[in-house]
Design an enzyme around this catalytic site. Structure first.
Site, PDB file in Angstrom:
ATOM      1  CE1 TYR A   1      -4.425   6.841  -3.449  1.00  0.00           C
ATOM      2  CE2 TYR A   1      -4.750   6.373  -1.121  1.00  0.00           C
ATOM      3  CZ  TYR A   1      -5.153   6.996  -2.289  1.00  0.00           C
ATOM      4  OH  TYR A   1      -6.281   7.789  -2.286  1.00  0.00           O
TER       5      TYR A   1
ATOM      6  CG  ASN B   1     -15.593  -5.201  -4.721  1.00  0.00           C
ATOM      7  OD1 ASN B   1     -15.593  -4.683  -5.833  1.00  0.00           O
ATOM      8  ND2 ASN B   1     -14.554  -5.839  -4.233  1.00  0.00           N
ATOM      9  CG  PHE B   2     -19.769  -5.627   0.318  1.00  0.00           C
ATOM     10  CD1 PHE B   2     -18.760  -6.439  -0.168  1.00  0.00           C
ATOM     11  CD2 PHE B   2     -19.791  -5.355   1.685  1.00  0.00           C
ATOM     12  CE1 PHE B   2     -17.770  -6.967   0.665  1.00  0.00           C
ATOM     13  CE2 PHE B   2     -18.824  -5.886   2.536  1.00  0.00           C
ATOM     14  CZ  PHE B   2     -17.811  -6.677   2.029  1.00  0.00           C
TER      15      PHE B   2
ATOM     16  CG  ASP C   1      -7.489  -4.401   4.888  1.00  0.00           C
ATOM     17  OD1 ASP C   1      -7.793  -4.486   3.697  1.00  0.00           O
ATOM     18  OD2 ASP C   1      -8.258  -3.965   5.769  1.00  0.00           O
ATOM     19  N   PRO C   2      -5.720  -1.804   7.060  1.00  0.00           N
ATOM     20  CG  PRO C   2      -5.670   0.495   6.713  1.00  0.00           C
ATOM     21  CD  PRO C   2      -5.809  -0.812   5.989  1.00  0.00           C
TER      22      PRO C   2
ATOM     23  NE  ARG D   1      -3.857  -0.087   2.531  1.00  0.00           N
ATOM     24  CZ  ARG D   1      -5.110  -0.509   2.345  1.00  0.00           C
ATOM     25  NH1 ARG D   1      -5.373  -1.791   2.224  1.00  0.00           N
ATOM     26  NH2 ARG D   1      -6.101   0.349   2.265  1.00  0.00           N
TER      27      ARG D   1
ATOM     28  CD  GLU E   1       5.597   6.069   3.531  1.00  0.00           C
ATOM     29  OE1 GLU E   1       5.353   7.277   3.732  1.00  0.00           O
ATOM     30  OE2 GLU E   1       6.150   5.354   4.383  1.00  0.00           O
TER      31      GLU E   1
HETATM   32  N1  UDP Z   1     -12.982  -5.382   1.606  1.00  0.00           N
HETATM   33  C1  UDP Z   1     -13.711  -6.565   1.683  1.00  0.00           C
HETATM   34  N2  UDP Z   1     -14.230  -7.072   0.536  1.00  0.00           N
HETATM   35  C2  UDP Z   1     -14.094  -6.476  -0.673  1.00  0.00           C
HETATM   36  C3  UDP Z   1     -13.362  -5.269  -0.758  1.00  0.00           C
HETATM   37  C4  UDP Z   1     -12.817  -4.748   0.406  1.00  0.00           C
HETATM   38  O1  UDP Z   1     -13.887  -7.137   2.760  1.00  0.00           O
HETATM   39  O2  UDP Z   1     -14.629  -7.009  -1.674  1.00  0.00           O
HETATM   40  C5  UDP Z   1     -12.438  -4.816   2.845  1.00  0.00           C
HETATM   41  C6  UDP Z   1     -10.967  -4.445   2.792  1.00  0.00           C
HETATM   42  O3  UDP Z   1     -10.146  -5.538   3.115  1.00  0.00           O
HETATM   43  C7  UDP Z   1     -10.912  -3.341   3.822  1.00  0.00           C
HETATM   44  C8  UDP Z   1     -12.275  -2.666   3.722  1.00  0.00           C
HETATM   45  O4  UDP Z   1     -13.135  -3.613   3.092  1.00  0.00           O
HETATM   46  O5  UDP Z   1     -10.761  -3.880   5.118  1.00  0.00           O
HETATM   47  C9  UDP Z   1     -12.260  -1.393   2.895  1.00  0.00           C
HETATM   48  O6  UDP Z   1     -11.605  -1.677   1.694  1.00  0.00           O
HETATM   49  P1  UDP Z   1     -11.547  -0.666   0.481  1.00  0.00           P
HETATM   50  O7  UDP Z   1     -10.760  -1.324  -0.609  1.00  0.00           O
HETATM   51  O8  UDP Z   1     -12.907  -0.203   0.161  1.00  0.00           O
HETATM   52  O9  UDP Z   1     -10.792   0.618   1.017  1.00  0.00           O
HETATM   53  P2  UDP Z   1      -9.565   0.864   2.010  1.00  0.00           P
HETATM   54  O10 UDP Z   1     -10.171   1.570   3.146  1.00  0.00           O
HETATM   55  O11 UDP Z   1      -8.961  -0.447   2.439  1.00  0.00           O
HETATM   56  O12 UDP Z   1      -8.627   1.675   1.203  1.00  0.00           O
END
Ligand code: UDP
Length: 337
Positions: free
Chosen positions: A162, A207-208, A290-291, A159, A164
């Site tokens: 982006y 995505n969801f 992933d935060p 990551r 840094e």
């Molecule tokens: N995430 C998930 N399923 C997906 C896409 C993302 O569970 O299909 C999780 C991802 O691992 C993160 C959170 O949703 O914990 C937010 O991800 P996103 O890519 O939207 O943005 P981020 O805040 O990580 O830049």
């Protein structure tokens, strides 16, 4: 190497009608297109600059007939010579899937792009806005995150290009401000969603919703207990405008986001319920770095800009679901907002 200046944005004099000439980099993207629309509505001339890596002409099709709107295909990693009063620097893929696809280009967009846009601001004496990010806080040890928190970012992880890159862009903004007196505004944007996100955007809300509408499995990464705070696009754009209009001393950085915090699994359940979907849930590996939690402290935005989000998650999801229903049924001109 650089674009030949075109149209009214090469004129040295002010816009004929006294409006501002405003440039939006990343102007055909998700946030950029809403910003262009808002700036046009307020009577400005808008120069929309994009390399169309993740942006789309569809997002601004409905603006093309406006004589005050102009599009320039240009990559901000190369210099640009135009005459302009204000710059909103939004250019950079923002979804982890997209910014990690070509990480070197992501760094260049953030760092070379910032240098080019700041150089342009310095020469034209334009006020310049930087779309920074909550990613500067990395996987935060402080919760919620105030602007004073310096963050916990891996400089070498996937990551980092982006995170840094955006951190270095902030550094450049403040150095140009201190060294050359460039008038800057730096916003740290937290997760934002809404109409005009691409179906293949890759971020969690789109995505969801797309998976739910197609009755495909909802992909939760990790155990879904990680949190995010989701801001509806209209609220965010309102924050941009307020920050740009704020008095000269208000440079930021300033958090812009919705403090309503949700676990990813809660978001999945809400989307399934609201779409009436038959989708089940599948758990996939959590991406590296992933935060685990994220929520903005927006006290500064509230005090300095009188800003706070108005659209709650359920309301914003309703509008976004309606958009994706339309999009998946073949809608092309994104008049939708
Ligand atoms: N995430 C998930 N399923 C997906 C896409 C993302 O569970 O299909 C999780 C991802 O691992 C993160 C959170 O949703 O914990 C937010 O991800 P996103 O890519 O939207 O943005 P981020 O805040 O990580 O830049």
């Amino acid at each position: 190497m650089f674009s030949i200046p075109v149209g009214k944005h090469q004129q040295r004099s002010k816009s004929m009608h006294g409006q501002k000439r405003i440039m939006v980099t990343g102007g055909t993207g998700f946030l950029g297109s809403f910003l262009c629309e808002r700036l046009l509505r307020e009577g400005n001339d808008v120069l929309c600059v994009d390399n169309f890596y993740t942006g789309s002409r569809d997002n601004v099709l409905h603006l093309l007939d406006d004589p005050r709107f102009e599009i320039l295909r240009h990559d901000i990693t190369f210099p640009l010579y135009v005459e302009i009063d204000e710059i909103y620097n939004l250019a950079c893929p923002a979804s982890p899937v997209h910014y990690q696809h070509d990480p070197v280009q992501t760094v260049k967009t953030n760092v070379h792009g910032a240098i080019n846009m700041l150089g342009l601001a310095k020469r034209t004496k334009a006020k310049i806005f930087q779309a920074s990010t909550s990613e500067v806080y990395g996987d935060p040890a402080v919760h919620p995150q105030p602007e004073e928190y310096r963050g916990s970012v891996s400089p070498i992880g996937p990551r980092a290009c982006y995170d840094e890159g955006k951190r270095c862009a902030e550094t450049l903004f403040f150095d140009y401000h201190r060294q050359y007196g460039v008038e800057i505004r730096v916003a740290r944007i937290f997760n934002t969603y809404g109409p005009r996100m691409q179906t293949n955007d890759g971020r969690v809300v789109s995505n969801f919703i797309v998976q739910a509408l197609r009755n495909e499995p909802i992909t939760i990464f990790g155990d879904g207990r990680q949190t995010r705070s989701f801001c509806y696009v209209d609220d965010l754009i309102d924050g941009f405008i307020r920050l740009m209009a704020a008095p000269a001393g208000v440079t930021g950085p300033i958090n812009l986001g919705n403090p309503g915090e949700f676990q990813v699994r809660e978001l999945a359940e809400m989307v399934i319920e609201m779409t009436g979907s038959k989708s089940g849930i599948v758990f996939k590996a959590l991406p590296i770095d992933d935060p685990t939690q994220r929520k903005p402290d927006i006290s500064r935005a509230t005090q300095q800009l009188g800003w706070q989000p108005k659209v709650n998650l359920r309301e914003g999801l309703e509008r976004t679901i309606a958009y994706f229903e339309w999009k998946l049924s073949g809608g092309v001109n994104n008049r939708f907002s």
